[in-house]
Design a protein around this motif. Structure first.
Motif, PDB file in Angstrom:
ATOM      1  N   ASN A  83       3.543  15.786   4.520  1.00  0.00           N
ATOM      2  CA  ASN A  83       4.862  15.310   4.937  1.00  0.00           C
ATOM      3  C   ASN A  83       5.313  15.922   6.261  1.00  0.00           C
ATOM      4  N   GLY A  84       4.798  17.093   6.596  1.00  0.00           N
ATOM      5  CA  GLY A  84       5.154  17.707   7.868  1.00  0.00           C
ATOM      6  C   GLY A  84       4.640  16.917   9.052  1.00  0.00           C
ATOM      7  N   LEU A  85       3.461  16.316   8.924  1.00  0.00           N
ATOM      8  CA  LEU A  85       2.921  15.457   9.967  1.00  0.00           C
ATOM      9  C   LEU A  85       3.581  14.079   9.946  1.00  0.00           C
ATOM     10  N   LEU A  86       3.956  13.646   8.768  1.00  0.00           N
ATOM     11  CA  LEU A  86       4.539  12.312   8.597  1.00  0.00           C
ATOM     12  C   LEU A  86       5.820  12.143   9.406  1.00  0.00           C
ATOM     13  N   ASP A  87       6.665  13.154   9.416  1.00  0.00           N
ATOM     14  CA  ASP A  87       7.968  13.041  10.079  1.00  0.00           C
ATOM     15  C   ASP A  87       7.830  12.731  11.558  1.00  0.00           C
ATOM     16  N   GLY A  88       6.906  13.405  12.230  1.00  0.00           N
ATOM     17  CA  GLY A  88       6.730  13.186  13.659  1.00  0.00           C
ATOM     18  C   GLY A  88       6.207  11.800  13.974  1.00  0.00           C
ATOM     19  N   ILE A  89       5.262  11.319  13.173  1.00  0.00           N
ATOM     20  CA  ILE A  89       4.706   9.986  13.430  1.00  0.00           C
ATOM     21  C   ILE A  89       5.767   8.913  13.227  1.00  0.00           C
ATOM     22  N   LEU A  90       6.620   9.091  12.227  1.00  0.00           N
ATOM     23  CA  LEU A  90       7.659   8.092  11.956  1.00  0.00           C
ATOM     24  C   LEU A  90       8.685   8.019  13.074  1.00  0.00           C
ATOM     25  N   GLU A  91       8.841   9.100  13.821  1.00  0.00           N
ATOM     26  CA  GLU A  91       9.732   9.041  14.976  1.00  0.00           C
ATOM     27  C   GLU A  91       9.172   8.093  16.034  1.00  0.00           C
ATOM     28  N   LEU A  92       7.854   8.028  16.141  1.00  0.00           N
ATOM     29  CA  LEU A  92       7.210   7.134  17.101  1.00  0.00           C
ATOM     30  C   LEU A  92       7.052   5.720  16.552  1.00  0.00           C
ATOM     31  N   ILE A  93       6.779   5.618  15.249  1.00  0.00           N
ATOM     32  CA  ILE A  93       6.483   4.321  14.632  1.00  0.00           C
ATOM     33  C   ILE A  93       7.381   4.144  13.405  1.00  0.00           C
ATOM     34  N   PRO A  94       8.674   3.943  13.618  1.00  0.00           N
ATOM     35  CA  PRO A  94       9.600   3.894  12.480  1.00  0.00           C
ATOM     36  C   PRO A  94       9.382   2.704  11.551  1.00  0.00           C
ATOM     37  N   ALA A  95       8.685   1.647  12.015  1.00  0.00           N
ATOM     38  CA  ALA A  95       8.475   0.462  11.176  1.00  0.00           C
ATOM     39  C   ALA A  95       7.272   0.602  10.250  1.00  0.00           C
ATOM     40  N   ALA A  96       6.538   1.700  10.343  1.00  0.00           N
ATOM     41  CA  ALA A  96       5.342   1.862   9.516  1.00  0.00           C
ATOM     42  C   ALA A  96       5.704   1.953   8.041  1.00  0.00           C
ATOM     43  N   ARG A  97       4.869   1.370   7.195  1.00  0.00           N
ATOM     44  CA  ARG A  97       5.001   1.558   5.756  1.00  0.00           C
ATOM     45  C   ARG A  97       4.441   2.928   5.383  1.00  0.00           C
ATOM     46  N   VAL A  98       4.972   3.518   4.341  1.00  0.00           N
ATOM     47  CA  VAL A  98       4.599   4.887   3.985  1.00  0.00           C
ATOM     48  C   VAL A  98       4.151   4.968   2.529  1.00  0.00           C
ATOM     49  N   GLY A  99       3.040   5.649   2.317  1.00  0.00           N
ATOM     50  CA  GLY A  99       2.560   5.909   0.970  1.00  0.00           C
ATOM     51  C   GLY A  99       2.333   7.398   0.761  1.00  0.00           C
ATOM     52  N   PHE A 100       2.153   7.774  -0.505  1.00  0.00           N
ATOM     53  CA  PHE A 100       1.958   9.183  -0.840  1.00  0.00           C
ATOM     54  C   PHE A 100       0.841   9.318  -1.875  1.00  0.00           C
ATOM     55  N   VAL A 101      -0.006  10.316  -1.652  1.00  0.00           N
ATOM     56  CA  VAL A 101      -1.039  10.663  -2.623  1.00  0.00           C
ATOM     57  C   VAL A 101      -0.846  12.125  -2.987  1.00  0.00           C
ATOM     58  N   GLY A 102      -0.657  12.379  -4.270  1.00  0.00           N
ATOM     59  CA  GLY A 102      -0.471  13.744  -4.748  1.00  0.00           C
ATOM     60  C   GLY A 102      -1.769  14.304  -5.306  1.00  0.00           C
ATOM     61  N   LEU A 103      -2.292  15.316  -4.646  1.00  0.00           N
ATOM     62  CA  LEU A 103      -3.518  15.981  -5.074  1.00  0.00           C
ATOM     63  C   LEU A 103      -3.320  17.485  -4.975  1.00  0.00           C
ATOM     64  N   TYR A 104      -3.810  18.222  -5.949  1.00  0.00           N
ATOM     65  CA  TYR A 104      -3.836  19.670  -5.788  1.00  0.00           C
ATOM     66  C   TYR A 104      -5.264  20.148  -6.012  1.00  0.00           C
ATOM     67  N   ARG A 105      -5.588  21.280  -5.406  1.00  0.00           N
ATOM     68  CA  ARG A 105      -6.948  21.805  -5.471  1.00  0.00           C
ATOM     69  C   ARG A 105      -7.055  22.809  -6.606  1.00  0.00           C
ATOM     70  N   ASP A 106      -7.942  22.533  -7.553  1.00  0.00           N
ATOM     71  CA  ASP A 106      -8.192  23.472  -8.636  1.00  0.00           C
ATOM     72  C   ASP A 106      -8.713  24.783  -8.042  1.00  0.00           C
ATOM     73  N   PRO A 107      -8.028  25.900  -8.312  1.00  0.00           N
ATOM     74  CA  PRO A 107      -8.412  27.164  -7.670  1.00  0.00           C
ATOM     75  C   PRO A 107      -9.798  27.663  -8.073  1.00  0.00           C
TER      76      PRO A 107
END
Length: 210
Positions: A83-107
């Motif tokens: 999401n930290g990278l997402l915010d900057g890109i949306l400032e440039l391309i506000p019309a983009a559709r957005v999706g999310f994938v939730g993954l965590y790494r098993d330690p």
């Protein structure tokens, strides 16, 4: 493999990245720099988007003007740090559709575990940019791209802040058609799967958690 990997060496990108690597950089400054770097990386990621020509009227005369062709972009963030990278890109391309994938790494196994997936429609008709600050083992990134391809995505790019050679190799083996754009290719992974020299855990540094 190298033809599918782009390291953005622009001086502004490298300067901001060096500040982010510093362990004494504050959480708020880290977030700000991540957003700024994402805008600069997005310029490189979107360089080859397909274009068309449309007729418009300027204040002086009609002209054939270049415009993006087809449906707009889809941006997919690998939670949570993506999401930290997402915010900057949306400032440039506000019309983009957005999706999310939730993954965590098993330690223990360092393998990805899925806990959430919500994607835009018509991925087969969109250029899809996957964002995650760290390409470390590459397991989570490869798994996220697996999900996108199952949902119909065909033109996929991966954008990250840092990459390790092991992660690049893993992505290349799993998805040789996916181009990777990063600000730096670091030395290696340590025994805990962290990028060295790296910058620590991007999510923790961005959100101020441990």
């Amino acid at each position: 493999m190298t033809e599918m990997l782009t390291v953005v060496t622009h001086p502004l990108v490298q300067h901001k990245l060096s500040i982010m690597r510093d362990k004494d950089t504050s959480t708020s400054k880290f977030r700000q720099l991540l957003r700024e770097i994402s805008m600069l990386l997005a310029y490189e990621v979107t360089r080859d988007l397909p274009m068309t020509t449309v007729t418009i009227d300027t204040p002086l005369c009609p002209m054939d003007a270049p415009m993006l062709e087809g449906r707009k972009l889809a941006l997919v963030s690998i939670l949570r740090a993506g999401n930290g990278l997402l915010d900057g890109i949306l400032e440039l391309i506000p019309a983009a559709r957005v999706g999310f994938v939730g993954l965590y790494r098993d330690p223990e196994t360092l393998q990805p575990v899925e806990y959430y997936c919500k994607l835009p429609p018509d991925l087969d008709q969109r250029w899809t940019i996957v964002v995650d600050p760290m390409l470390a083992t590459g397991n989570s990134s490869a798994a996220a791209v697996d999900l996108l391809k199952k949902a119909g995505a065909k033109n996929i790019l991966f954008m990250c802040l840092l990459a390790a050679p092991e992660g690049v190799q893993r992505m290349h083996e799993a998805h040789p058609d996916v181009r990777i754009v990063t600000a730096a290719l670091d030395s290696h992974l340590n025994d805990h799967g962290y990028i060295v020299p790296g910058l620590g855990d991007a999510g923790d540094r961005m959100f101020g958690t441990k």
